[in-house]
Enzyme design. Structure first.
Site, PDB file in Angstrom:
ATOM      1  N   LYS A 170       1.027  -1.181  -0.080  1.00  0.00           N
ATOM      2  CA  LYS A 170      -0.169   0.013  -0.049  1.00  0.00           C
ATOM      3  C   LYS A 170       0.798   1.136   0.022  1.00  0.00           C
ATOM      4  O   LYS A 170       1.604   1.592   1.049  1.00  0.00           O
ATOM      5  CB  LYS A 170      -1.061   0.135   1.208  1.00  0.00           C
ATOM      6  N   GLY A 201      -4.983   3.029  -1.545  1.00  0.00           N
ATOM      7  CA  GLY A 201      -5.885   3.643  -0.380  1.00  0.00           C
ATOM      8  C   GLY A 201      -5.322   4.275   0.668  1.00  0.00           C
ATOM      9  O   GLY A 201      -4.076   4.554   0.667  1.00  0.00           O
ATOM     10  N   GLY A 203      -4.623   5.065   4.852  1.00  0.00           N
ATOM     11  CA  GLY A 203      -4.128   4.402   6.026  1.00  0.00           C
ATOM     12  C   GLY A 203      -5.161   3.935   6.938  1.00  0.00           C
ATOM     13  O   GLY A 203      -5.312   2.593   7.279  1.00  0.00           O
ATOM     14  N   GLU A 245      10.116   2.114  10.237  1.00  0.00           N
ATOM     15  CA  GLU A 245      11.235   3.222  10.010  1.00  0.00           C
ATOM     16  C   GLU A 245      10.528   4.320  10.082  1.00  0.00           C
ATOM     17  O   GLU A 245       9.690   4.815   9.271  1.00  0.00           O
ATOM     18  CB  GLU A 245      11.964   3.019   8.773  1.00  0.00           C
ATOM     19  N   CYS A 279      13.340  11.652   6.478  1.00  0.00           N
ATOM     20  CA  CYS A 279      13.701  11.442   8.044  1.00  0.00           C
ATOM     21  C   CYS A 279      14.714  11.601   8.634  1.00  0.00           C
ATOM     22  O   CYS A 279      15.014  11.686   9.927  1.00  0.00           O
ATOM     23  CB  CYS A 279      12.885   9.898   8.286  1.00  0.00           C
ATOM     24  N   GLU A 379       9.421  16.687  14.560  1.00  0.00           N
ATOM     25  CA  GLU A 379       9.791  16.699  13.034  1.00  0.00           C
ATOM     26  C   GLU A 379       9.109  17.722  12.319  1.00  0.00           C
ATOM     27  O   GLU A 379       8.066  17.578  12.336  1.00  0.00           O
ATOM     28  CB  GLU A 379       9.672  15.290  12.697  1.00  0.00           C
TER      29      GLU A 379
END
Length: 476
Positions: A170, A201, A203, A245, A279, A379
């Site tokens: 996904k 799609g 989440g 991650e 990230c 973040e």
């Protein structure tokens, strides 16, 4: 795109079970460039059933058969790399040069690195009279992000194939079109039916259905820490493995013996790569107090050389951030930093001059930041750098580790032994000394709320495997 409103299930492009559709927006123009179907639980069930049925045969394939398949995938991917780069440029705003040389190119790097690793990897070992086997875990659900989309897809799909797993992908609904091209690559390369499946799609619907599905043995997730926590909770009832991650707020310690012109400039430029949407970006720069104002001047000069603009324009440093929601989040964090007392050196709220259409963010630099400020702890995922002073090495290490994250850290010094000593004390999964680049053979992943598990190289393949010990296998 021919297959944009279809899913790839059991070796064929099929119509979705539901009627939901979602426009894919070009963040540089704020206009639709395509449309995808939104999957349902029924679509997930079909895809998982196909992967579950295909698993016994794929698990039984030899190393040579998997290597041959990876070779075919690599060759087909090379022919589609320009198309993939074009799509990534349009759907998430990466400058075309970055999309070509890094975004799309990293997909090829992961395929080739996995192929090389598989050729030399042993799946068995003998310990006394016990024989230890490493076996594929089963059906893997893969949920990937929009910021480095094909990079993360290839970093999961290639090692899962090498391990002998089947899978359902996904991709992010914000940047899903490159995943459709990737599925076309796998189909043309001859991946057996059911081994790889794709369902688009959101989440809450598709991601949750995959995470909860009893026939899914593992979820491999890359995304925000907030979403990763939800995936883990959804997966808990079926006690499946969850590899994550997640986010980062990486410290960049510049020591007093470093080349400041080089290190500070490179640090700011690193934050601006991909519009700050990485990230592992070094978003907290820690600087010795005695050279703090010098560093501020260097960082400000670096920021003023940044070129923000249309991602198809040559010479652009970075384009827009990927979505309106991301732009709004960044603006809110910049405004919060100002309210909390951070000194704005350059940039700030709003769009760059002359860029009224598109989700563009000004390259922003804050000084006099303390590590308890929101801008130092959350973040941002945008081109925003904070400068934090320190008095001693011990204080620098304490500040660096004082974060809920632990994905990456950076140390720059004119003395390699000194840099190594500090690197050993940083609580992060990846530590870069003196600007060392990412190594696709080295394990990638984080400590603390940056996730668990590792990707890339040997560790990336073993992540998709179970370990079986057969005692008494050898004669005593």
């Amino acid at each position: 795109m021919q297959h944009s409103t279809q899913f790839y299930i059991n070796g064929a492009w099929v119509e979705p079970e539901g009627s939901g559709r979602l426009d894919v927006i070009n963040p540089a123009t704020e206009q639709p460039i395509g449309q995808i179907a939104l999957g349902t639980g029924a679509d997930v069930n079909k895809a998982v059933a196909a992967a579950h049925a295909a698993f016994p045969a794929w698990e039984a394939t030899s190393r040579e058969e998997r290597l041959a398949l990876l070779d075919r995938i690599i060759e087909v991917y090379k022919t589609r790399l320009p198309d993939i780069a074009e799509i990534i440029c349009d759907e998430m705003g990466a400058p075309l040069s970055l999309a070509q040389k890094a975004q799309a190119a990293m997909g090829l790097v992961h395929l080739a690195t996995t192929r090389q690793t598989l050729a030399n990897l042993s799946f068995e070992e003998q310990v006394g009279t016990t024989h230890i086997f490493r076996e594929p875990i089963g059906v893997v659900a893969m949920i990937t992000p929009w910021n480095w989309p094909i990079n993360q897809i290839a970093a999961k799909v290639a090692p899962a194939l090498a391990a002998g797993c089947t899978m359902v992908l996904k991709p992010s609904e914000i940047a899903p079109l490159n995943a459709i091209l990737f599925a076309e690559v796998l189909h043309e390369a001859g991946v057996p039916a059911g081994v790889f499946n794709l369902v688009n799609g959101d989440g809450p619907t598709v991601g949750t259905a995959l995470s909860q599905h009893p026939d899914v043995s593992m979820v491999s997730f890359t995304g925000s820490t907030r979403a990763g926590i939800l995936v883990a909770k959804n997966a808990a009832d079926t006690v499946k493995r969850v590899a994550q991650e997640l986010g980062g707020k990486s410290p960049n310690i510049i020591l007093d013996d470093a080349d400041f012109e080089k290190a500070v400039t490179a640090g700011f430029r690193s934050v601006c790569v991909n519009a700050g949407q990485s990230c592992n970006a070094p978003t907290r720069m820690l600087l010795p107090h005695a050279r703090y104002e010098e560093a501020i001047a260097i960082a400000k000069a670096a920021a003023e050389k940044v070129v923000v603009g249309n991602p198809r324009q040559q010479g652009v440093t970075y384009g827009p951030v990927a979505s309106e929601a991301q732009w709004n989040k960044i603006q809110g964090l910049i405004e919060t930093a100002i309210k909390e007392g951070a000194r704005l050196i350059t940039g700030g709220p709003g769009k760059p001059e002359g860029l009224n259409v598109g989700y563009y963010v000004r390259p922003t630099l804050f000084a006099d930041v303390t590590n308890d400020m929101t801008i130092a702890r959350e973040e941002v995922f945008g081109p925003v750098l904070v400068l934090i002073p320190y008095e001693t090495e011990e204080e620098a290490i304490r500040i660096a580790n004082d974060t809920p994250y632990g994905l990456s850290a950076y140390v720059t010094s004119g003395n390699l032994d000194r840099a190594r000593r500090i690197a050993a004390r940083l609580r992060a999964g990846n530590v870069h000394i003196n600007g060392a680049s990412l190594d696709p053979r080295a394990p990638f992943g984080g400590y603390k709320q940056s996730g668990n598990g590792r990707e890339f190289g040997i560790h990336g393949i073993l992540e998709f495997m179970e370990t079986k010990a057969v005692l008494g296998y050898a004669a005593a």
